[in-house]
Scaffold this motif. Structure first.
Motif, mmCIF file in Angstrom:
data_model
loop_
_atom_site.group_PDB
_atom_site.id
_atom_site.type_symbol
_atom_site.label_atom_id
_atom_site.label_comp_id
_atom_site.label_asym_id
_atom_site.label_seq_id
_atom_site.Cartn_x
_atom_site.Cartn_y
_atom_site.Cartn_z
ATOM 1 N N LEU A 1 45.472 40.402 42.681
ATOM 2 C CA LEU A 1 46.306 41.630 42.709
ATOM 3 C C LEU A 1 45.812 42.953 41.827
ATOM 4 N N ASN A 2 45.147 42.644 40.920
ATOM 5 C CA ASN A 2 44.645 43.816 40.147
ATOM 6 C C ASN A 2 43.493 44.326 41.086
ATOM 7 N N ILE A 3 42.600 43.608 41.915
ATOM 8 C CA ILE A 3 41.684 44.131 42.904
ATOM 9 C C ILE A 3 42.356 44.886 43.855
ATOM 10 N N ILE A 4 43.571 44.301 44.384
ATOM 11 C CA ILE A 4 44.037 45.276 45.499
ATOM 12 C C ILE A 4 44.491 46.415 44.992
ATOM 13 N N ASN A 5 45.237 46.462 43.743
ATOM 14 C CA ASN A 5 45.854 47.663 43.514
ATOM 15 C C ASN A 5 44.696 48.865 43.092
ATOM 16 N N GLN A 6 43.641 48.240 42.278
ATOM 17 C CA GLN A 6 42.650 49.025 42.160
ATOM 18 C C GLN A 6 42.089 49.702 43.349
ATOM 19 N N ASN B 1 31.744 54.968 46.323
ATOM 20 C CA ASN B 1 31.658 53.946 45.252
ATOM 21 C C ASN B 1 32.799 53.228 44.709
ATOM 22 N N SER B 2 34.139 53.920 44.760
ATOM 23 C CA SER B 2 35.319 53.254 44.039
ATOM 24 C C SER B 2 35.675 52.230 44.856
ATOM 25 N N VAL B 3 35.352 52.597 46.397
ATOM 26 C CA VAL B 3 36.108 51.316 47.308
ATOM 27 C C VAL B 3 35.069 50.000 47.296
ATOM 28 N N GLY B 4 33.973 50.485 47.375
ATOM 29 C CA GLY B 4 32.782 49.447 47.299
ATOM 30 C C GLY B 4 32.498 48.585 48.729
ATOM 31 N N LEU B 5 32.780 49.266 49.704
ATOM 32 C CA LEU B 5 32.925 48.568 51.020
ATOM 33 C C LEU B 5 31.383 48.957 51.816
ATOM 34 N N ILE C 1 37.114 40.209 46.874
ATOM 35 C CA ILE C 1 37.751 38.969 46.464
ATOM 36 C C ILE C 1 36.754 37.641 47.023
ATOM 37 N N GLY C 2 36.489 37.970 48.361
ATOM 38 C CA GLY C 2 35.342 37.161 48.686
ATOM 39 C C GLY C 2 34.123 36.777 48.055
ATOM 40 N N VAL C 3 33.734 38.038 47.347
ATOM 41 C CA VAL C 3 32.345 38.113 46.887
ATOM 42 C C VAL C 3 32.529 37.530 45.269
ATOM 43 N N LEU C 4 33.827 37.409 44.758
ATOM 44 C CA LEU C 4 34.126 36.773 43.355
ATOM 45 C C LEU C 4 34.121 35.300 43.678
ATOM 46 N N TYR C 5 34.886 34.888 44.988
ATOM 47 C CA TYR C 5 35.055 33.477 45.414
ATOM 48 C C TYR C 5 33.472 33.059 45.635
ATOM 49 N N LEU C 6 32.642 33.506 46.323
ATOM 50 C CA LEU C 6 31.508 33.095 46.459
ATOM 51 C C LEU C 6 30.520 33.033 45.234
ATOM 52 N N ASN C 7 30.643 34.076 44.410
ATOM 53 C CA ASN C 7 29.995 33.897 43.330
ATOM 54 C C ASN C 7 30.374 32.588 42.186
ATOM 55 N N ARG C 8 31.547 32.403 42.257
ATOM 56 C CA ARG C 8 32.282 31.350 41.573
ATOM 57 C C ARG C 8 31.714 30.054 41.883
ATOM 58 N N LYS C 9 31.869 29.806 43.328
ATOM 59 C CA LYS C 9 31.435 28.732 44.072
ATOM 60 C C LYS C 9 29.937 28.246 43.626
ATOM 61 N N GLU C 10 28.821 29.358 43.803
ATOM 62 C CA GLU C 10 27.347 29.271 43.409
ATOM 63 C C GLU C 10 27.338 28.853 42.279
#
Length: 368
Positions: A215-220, A314-318, A352-361
């Protein structure tokens, strides 16, 4: 615990199967639910946008012990109202004037084009005579076209009674959205506390921590995107206006404002604003409209390669390829609102997907 998860999976699969079998019923139920909740959803979106201004003002009013929330909300609404009023008073009169100029000037261009074609085909007397014998009242033809467009818009909306009904319903829904947005802004801490109470009761600490992070990622992401788009539009509109003043082009303030505001629409906004601006300049001087197009192309290159990456990108990061995919998919699903809201939505999913993949790795490396 495992038995409980098994029942949850069975229940979920059953719901999915029933939904696929009764797809028409499910779609009608979703549509009914959306019609019932859309005012609240749009009201919450309005509150989110207003809060971007309100939060900054509220930080400046820390010296106030009482009435800080109400004062910051009132000042935010006044600023937003003045901004909208400024846009309307700047654009609408000039646009009406330009339409009048179009009706007066375009017939002369068509007549000159007709003479040019006659001279061009002077070696073909039959074709030249056919073009020369065209007796067209261009002024009435253009006026008729404008009337047809106006009539078409009216027919789309409906009869006079339906027009009044649509207007009344729209105003009523907007008032409800506005009231709900005000309530959310005045009581936003209550909603946050309710969220924490529910998640603390029904979710484990790990799941709650992950949900808070998402939720913090979505809000930011949404805050950065909306704020960045507004700043970028202001910079682009200002540069366009100043350049047109220096080059002595007509309607600099109006066209600069249009280019800046319409550029908020991702990817295609620049082309729409440029087309409208070029057409407006064309009503005064066709040659100058070409210079305007050249200037706007240069300005768009600066905006795309310098301004946008630093202010919004840079702020959106897509990544760019995902922006393109998002605009195409969300634009086909929901038009211009889909294009605008799709980018921060996709950016949030991407982060969120990048965080999830990093955690899995990391877990895989630890276990391997």
């Amino acid at each position: 615990m495992k038995k409980r998860n098994l029942w949850i999976y069975i229940f979920g699969i059953t719901i999915i199967i029933i939904g696929l079998i009764k797809l028409d019923t499910l779609i009608s139920m979703v549509s009914l639910l959306w019609n019932a909740c859309r005012v609240l959803v749009f009201g919450a979106m309005m509150a989110f946008v207003i809060n971007l201004v309100m939060a900054k003002i509220e930080k400046r009013l820390n010296f106030m012990k009482k009435g800080k929330r109400a004062t910051s909300l009132l000042l935010s609404l006044i600023l937003i109202f003045l901004f909208v009023y400024f846009l309307i008073t700047l654009v609408v009169p000039s646009l009406s004037e330009a339409i009048g100029v179009i009706v007066q000037v375009l017939p002369k261009y068509f007549e000159n084009a007709q003479k040019f074609l006659v001279d061009l085909f002077e070696n073909n007397p039959q074709l030249a005579n056919s073009i020369n014998n065209l007796d067209i009242d261009w002024k009435n033809l253009i006026q008729s076209g404008i009337n047809v467009i106006s009539t078409g818009v009216t027919n789309v909306v409906g009869t006079t009674f339906n027009v009044v009904t649509v207007i009344v319903n729209s105003v009523f829904n907007f008032v409800l959205m506005f009231i709900f947005a005000i309530y959310v802004l005045l009581e936003k801490e209550r909603f946050v506390q309710l969220y924490h109470r529910l998640t603390n009761l029904y979710l484990s600490e790990t799941v709650k921590r992950r949900m808070d992070r998402c939720l913090n990622i979505i809000n930011q992401t949404f805050s950065a995107f909306i704020g960045g788009q507004c700043i970028e539009a202001t910079i682009l509109g200002t540069l366009c206006t100043l350049g047109m003043i220096i080059l002595r082009m007509p309607y600099p303030a109006m066209i600069g404002t249009l280019v800046g505001v319409i550029n908020i629409i991702p990817m295609i906004g620049a082309y729409i604003g440029g087309a409208i601006g070029m057409f407006m300049v064309f009503t005064v001087s066709p040659i100058m409209s070409l210079w305007f197009l050249l200037y706007l192309c240069i300005l768009q290159q600066i905006e795309s390669n310098v301004i946008y990456p630093h202010v919004v990108g840079n702020s959106v990061g897509l990544p760019g390829i995902y922006v393109m995919m998002t605009v195409v998919i969300f634009g086909s699903l929901a038009g211009i609102p889909g294009m605008f809201l799709g980018i921060p939505t996709m950016a949030s999913v991407y982060k969120i997907g990048v965080l999830y993949l990093n955690r899995k790795e990391r877990l895989k490396e630890m276990n391997g």
